[in-house]
Every structure is written in structure tokens, then in C-alpha cells.
Design a protein around this motif. Structure first.
Motif, PDB file in Angstrom:
ATOM      1  N   GLY A  72       0.785  -1.233   0.000  1.00 58.89           N
ATOM      2  CA  GLY A  72       0.000   0.000   0.000  1.00 58.89           C
ATOM      3  C   GLY A  72       0.817   1.285   0.000  1.00 58.89           C
ATOM      4  O   GLY A  72       0.591   2.175  -0.832  1.00 58.89           O
ATOM      5  N   PRO A  73       1.782   1.432   0.928  1.00 56.42           N
ATOM      6  CA  PRO A  73       2.575   2.663   0.932  1.00 56.42           C
ATOM      7  C   PRO A  73       3.341   2.912  -0.365  1.00 56.42           C
ATOM      8  O   PRO A  73       3.536   4.063  -0.770  1.00 56.42           O
ATOM      9  CB  PRO A  73       3.534   2.447   2.105  1.00 56.42           C
ATOM     10  CG  PRO A  73       2.802   1.517   3.022  1.00 56.42           C
ATOM     11  CD  PRO A  73       2.064   0.594   2.097  1.00 56.42           C
ATOM     12  N   SER A  99      -5.995  12.126   0.366  1.00 54.12           N
ATOM     13  CA  SER A  99      -4.874  12.878  -0.191  1.00 54.12           C
ATOM     14  C   SER A  99      -5.343  13.840  -1.270  1.00 54.12           C
ATOM     15  O   SER A  99      -4.920  15.004  -1.323  1.00 54.12           O
ATOM     16  CB  SER A  99      -3.846  11.903  -0.773  1.00 54.12           C
ATOM     17  OG  SER A  99      -2.838  12.599  -1.478  1.00 54.12           O
ATOM     18  N   ARG A 100      -6.238  13.360  -2.139  1.00 58.60           N
ATOM     19  CA  ARG A 100      -6.735  14.187  -3.233  1.00 58.60           C
ATOM     20  C   ARG A 100      -7.461  15.424  -2.698  1.00 58.60           C
ATOM     21  O   ARG A 100      -7.229  16.549  -3.159  1.00 58.60           O
ATOM     22  CB  ARG A 100      -7.669  13.350  -4.107  1.00 58.60           C
ATOM     23  CG  ARG A 100      -8.022  13.993  -5.425  1.00 58.60           C
ATOM     24  CD  ARG A 100      -8.994  13.116  -6.235  1.00 58.60           C
ATOM     25  NE  ARG A 100      -8.439  11.821  -6.627  1.00 58.60           N
ATOM     26  CZ  ARG A 100      -9.029  10.977  -7.468  1.00 58.60           C
ATOM     27  NH1 ARG A 100     -10.201  11.305  -8.000  1.00 58.60           N
ATOM     28  NH2 ARG A 100      -8.467   9.822  -7.781  1.00 58.60           N
ATOM     29  N   LEU A 101      -8.316  15.218  -1.707  1.00 56.27           N
ATOM     30  CA  LEU A 101      -9.097  16.330  -1.163  1.00 56.27           C
ATOM     31  C   LEU A 101      -8.214  17.294  -0.366  1.00 56.27           C
ATOM     32  O   LEU A 101      -8.379  18.519  -0.460  1.00 56.27           O
ATOM     33  CB  LEU A 101     -10.225  15.794  -0.282  1.00 56.27           C
ATOM     34  CG  LEU A 101     -11.296  14.980  -1.013  1.00 56.27           C
ATOM     35  CD1 LEU A 101     -12.308  14.424  -0.029  1.00 56.27           C
ATOM     36  CD2 LEU A 101     -11.987  15.817  -2.078  1.00 56.27           C
ATOM     37  N   ARG A 133       4.107  14.493  -0.554  1.00 56.78           N
ATOM     38  CA  ARG A 133       4.022  13.074  -0.194  1.00 56.78           C
ATOM     39  C   ARG A 133       2.743  12.758   0.576  1.00 56.78           C
ATOM     40  O   ARG A 133       2.709  11.850   1.412  1.00 56.78           O
ATOM     41  CB  ARG A 133       5.252  12.661   0.629  1.00 56.78           C
ATOM     42  CG  ARG A 133       6.565  12.836  -0.117  1.00 56.78           C
ATOM     43  CD  ARG A 133       7.753  12.238   0.628  1.00 56.78           C
ATOM     44  NE  ARG A 133       9.011  12.516  -0.049  1.00 56.78           N
ATOM     45  CZ  ARG A 133       9.511  11.789  -1.032  1.00 56.78           C
ATOM     46  NH1 ARG A 133       8.856  10.716  -1.450  1.00 56.78           N
ATOM     47  NH2 ARG A 133      10.651  12.107  -1.595  1.00 56.78           N
ATOM     48  N   SER A 134       1.672  13.467   0.302  1.00 61.24           N
ATOM     49  CA  SER A 134       0.440  13.260   1.067  1.00 61.24           C
ATOM     50  C   SER A 134      -0.175  11.878   0.813  1.00 61.24           C
ATOM     51  O   SER A 134      -0.670  11.230   1.736  1.00 61.24           O
ATOM     52  CB  SER A 134      -0.584  14.354   0.740  1.00 61.24           C
ATOM     53  OG  SER A 134      -0.965  14.303  -0.623  1.00 61.24           O
ATOM     54  N   ALA A 135      -0.149  11.401  -0.436  1.00 61.12           N
ATOM     55  CA  ALA A 135      -0.718  10.077  -0.727  1.00 61.12           C
ATOM     56  C   ALA A 135       0.083   8.984  -0.034  1.00 61.12           C
ATOM     57  O   ALA A 135      -0.482   7.995   0.454  1.00 61.12           O
ATOM     58  CB  ALA A 135      -0.754   9.832  -2.235  1.00 61.12           C
TER      59      ALA A 135
END
Length: 407
Positions: free
Chosen positions: A66-67, A129-131, A346-348
Motif C-alpha cells: 500500500g505505501p 490525499s486528493r481532497l 508526499r500526502s498520498a
């Protein structure tokens, strides 16, 4: 959705209401995968232990890969990563359904389950992350803090709702159609709605913090700062709490000859958690994130004490209701802190780290709690959620100690 509308109309104008509908349905397959795999393996192959290991393999695949999917989304954008994962995961689900019925070794079943988790589209973390990126880059600074809080509240409530409804849907499909039906439906939903989530106009958005070559301005080592790692540990504790509480509750109800009602009773905590998660947006700013974590984790510990000593279904109902008051706001607070402490660009990656923390904690705790309940009895299993809640509280205290005082 009402919190998002009331608190951040600009965000709705930037994304559109269909975004939230698509993102909600797109995260449903993952909630169905773990329970669906467990149900099919136990029903088809007749092994409860293999079913538990298979579910754990799904969680392990998600936690390990996932990461890296989050990092790839930060590097190249979410759209190509989600499209690839959506196709692969839909295919792996279909393959697993065939393997479960085939006369193959258990190792092949476990390997197939691992690939399901490894290819699982990280819809929840990527939606957050998108928002958060849209809020940070397209909204006035005066509106960002409250809009971020409202967004995290909604996202957490959506996750809670999905993880309560997902197992329920699996039970309905498996009971009235066939054991393979939940997996088949999850495969179809993944292909359709994860694809729609990827192709949504917001999926084109790449953080302006990234350079022209897609590189982040922050170093990878910033992902391992103590201020961020303590949040990962705290949310890992939440995953442990989910895994221990559901498994221990199932054992508790099985002792009373009503194991099938465990999911319905567990919904008391899930519904309460979702409602309180939405309510976090109305908390005053002077009630800081650091304080919220400690206060609501303390409530979680108190509910876990009642859970451990519950001697009747009514007492268990009260314990679950109190735990729901603590767990929902705690998750919102942890994700808010994770968003605030994400290294530039690097939010996602951070959001998938947090999401993986929940998954691996839940999978490991469910397997361990099941073994303890079977070997040592239900009473000892009922104490394990208290241990998990204590980890959450201790992490909250450490977070407060290493964080600067907020004025």
C-alpha cells in the motif's frame, strides 16, 4: 455529506457531488474482500484456521504494498496507479474464486489472497490525499483548517459506514446466492467504480509541490520523523482495536449460541463511531488535536474496560456504544494530524501509511484474538481490546509530549 456541505461549499464546487458518491462506492469492495475471502474459504474448504490465515494474507499484502502505491501516486499521479490496480485487483479476485474451489495446495490459496491485498486500490487514502491537496492549493487559507477537519470527519465516517455495511453485504450474498458471490460482486465493483474514481476530473490533479520531473521537494527520510511515526503507531493501535473487539465479540456471542448476531451488535459501535466522527467538525478550535486524541482515547479505554467485564448482551451493548464515542473522533484526529505533518509532495504516501497501519493491525489482531479465544477462552479475549486502546492512548500522550505547545 451534510458536514462537507455546511463547512466547505467551495470544496463541493471544486469536486462535485458525484465525486463523493463514486469514492464511497469505490471503497466498498475492499470492505468486502477480507470478510468475503474468509467466508468463502471456510465454506468451500471447511477450514476455519485456513480462512483466518487467508484473511490475514489479504491484510499483509495491503500493508506491505500500500505505501508504495501511495508513493507511486505521489510521483506519477493517482490516475495511472488506480487504473492499473483496479484492473489487476478485479482479475485477482476472479482468480481467487477459481482457486478456492480448485483442488490446489493451501499455499496457493494464501499466495492468491496476498495478491488481492497487494493490488487493492487504495481508494480511502487517495481520496483523503486528493481532497487535502485540493484544499491546500485551491481554497483560501482562512477556510483550510475547518474544511480539512470536515473532510477528515466525512472520510472517516464513510470508512466506518463501509466497514459496517461491507460484512453485512457479504453475509447476504453468501447466504442467498453462493460463497463466491461476494467476491464476484467485489470484482465487478472494483472494475467499475475504482475506474470511475480514477477517471474523475480530480484524478488528473497532481500536487503543484512536485517538480516538473515529478520529484517531491521533501526527502524520503521525512516520512520517518517521530512526529509522523507516532501517528502511524496510534492508528496501528486503532487497527488492533478493531481486530480484537470484533473477534472477541464474536466469541462472546458464540458462547451464547448467537454468533451470527455479532455483526449486528458490532454495528452499534460502528454507527456511533461514524456519527461522532462527523461531529468532530463542530468542536471548537481551542480543543486542539493533541487534546482530542488524549480525551477520546481515554473514552475508548473506559469503554474497553466495560467490554472486558461485560457479563450480558445489554452490558456489551453499552460498552460498544461508549467505545464508538471514543474511536470515531480519535481516527479523525489521527488522520488530521497525518495530513498536517505530511512532507511536501508526499500526502498520498502518508495517507496509505496510515491506512495500511489500520489494515495490518486489524488483520494481525483478528488472527491472534481468535487463537487466544479458542485456546484460553472468551474472557481473556475480551481483555485484548483494552490493551489495544491503551496503545492508542499512550501514543496520544507521546504525541502531546513531542509536539510544541499550541497557542
Amino acid at each position: 455529506m451534510t458536514q462537507i456541505t455546511a463547512s466547505s461549499p467551495s470544496l463541493l464546487r471544486l469536486t462535485g457531488i458525484p465525486y463523493f458518491v463514486i469514492a464511497f462506492i469505490a471503497r466498498l469492495p475492499f470492505a468486502m474482500m477480507v470478510v468475503g475471502v474468509l467466508t468463502m474459504v471456510v465454506t468451500v474448504r471447511g477450514s476455519l484456521s485456513l480462512g483466518g490465515l487467508t484473511s490475514a494474507a489479504v491484510g499483509l499484502g495491503t500493508a506491505l504494498v500500500g505505501p508504495f502505491l501511495g508513493a507511486a501516486a505521489d510521483r506519477w499521479g493517482q490516475r495511472p496507479v488506480l487504473l492499473l490496480c483496479g484492473v489487476l485487483n478485479a482479475a485477482m479476485l476472479a482468480v481467487f474464486a477459481l482457486i478456492a474451489y480448485a483442488p490446489v495446495a493451501d499455499a496457493i490459496v494464501l499466495a492468491s489472497a496476498f495478491t488481492i491485498g497487494a493490488t487493492a486500490p487504495q481508494v480511502s487514502p487517495m481520496s483523503r490525499s486528493r481532497l487535502v491537496t485540493i484544499i491546500a492549493e485551491r481554497m483560501p487559507e482562512t477556510h483550510r483548517a475547518r474544511t480539512t477537519s470536515a473532510t477528515m470527519s466525512y472520510e472517516s465516517a464513510a470508512d466506518e459506514t463501509v466497514f459496517v455495511f461491507g460484512p453485512f453485504l457479504v453475509g447476504i450474498l453468501a447466504s442467498f446466492i453462493a460463497p463466491w458471490a461476494p467476491i464476484a460482486i467485489a470484482s465487478a465493483l472494483t472494475l467499475l467504480f475504482v475506474g470511475a474514481f480514477a477517471l474523475h476530473p480530480t484524478g488528473r490533479h497532481v500536487s503543484v509541490e512536485r517538480g516538473s520531473d515529478g520529484r517531491a521537494p521533501s526527502a524520503v527520510r521525512e516520512l520517518f520523523r517521530p512526529a509522523l511515526l507516532v501517528v502511524v503507531v496510534g492508528i496501528f493501535g486503532i487497527g488492533l482495536f478493531f481486530g480484537t473487539s470484533l473477534t472477541a465479540l464474536t466469541s462472546f456471542m458464540a458462547d451464547r449460541g448467537a454468533a451470527e448476531q455479532a455483526g449486528l451488535l458490532y454495528g452499534v459501535m460502528g454507527v456511533g463511531s461514524a456519527v461522532l466522527a462527523l461531529g468532530v467538525v463542530w468542536l471548537p478550535p481551542r480543543f486542539t488535536l493533541h487534546a482530542r486524541w488524549i480525551v477520546f482515547a481515554t473514552i475508548l479505554v473506559a469503554g474497553s474496560v466495560l467490554f472486558a467485564v461485560a457479563g450480558s448482551v445489554s452490558a456489551m451493548f453499552l460498552a460498544l456504544a461508549l467505545m464508538g464515542v471514543g474511536v470515531g473522533p480519535t481516527i479523525v484526529t489521527q488522520y488530521s494530524l497525518g495530513a498536517a505533518r505530511s512532507p511536501l509532495g508526499r500526502s498520498a504516501t502518508v495517507m496509505t501509511m496510515l491506512g495500511s497501519g489500520v489494515v495490518v493491525g486489524q488483520a494481525a489482531a483478528a488472527a491472534a484474538t481468535g487463537a487466544i479465544a479458542e485456546s484460553a477462552g472468551t474472557q481473556l479475549a475480551l481483555v485484548l481490546p483494552l490493551v489495544a486502546a491503551a496503545i492508542v492512548l499512550i501514543a496520544g500522550i507521546v504525541n502531546r509530549l513531542i509536539s510544541p505547545v499550541q497557542r
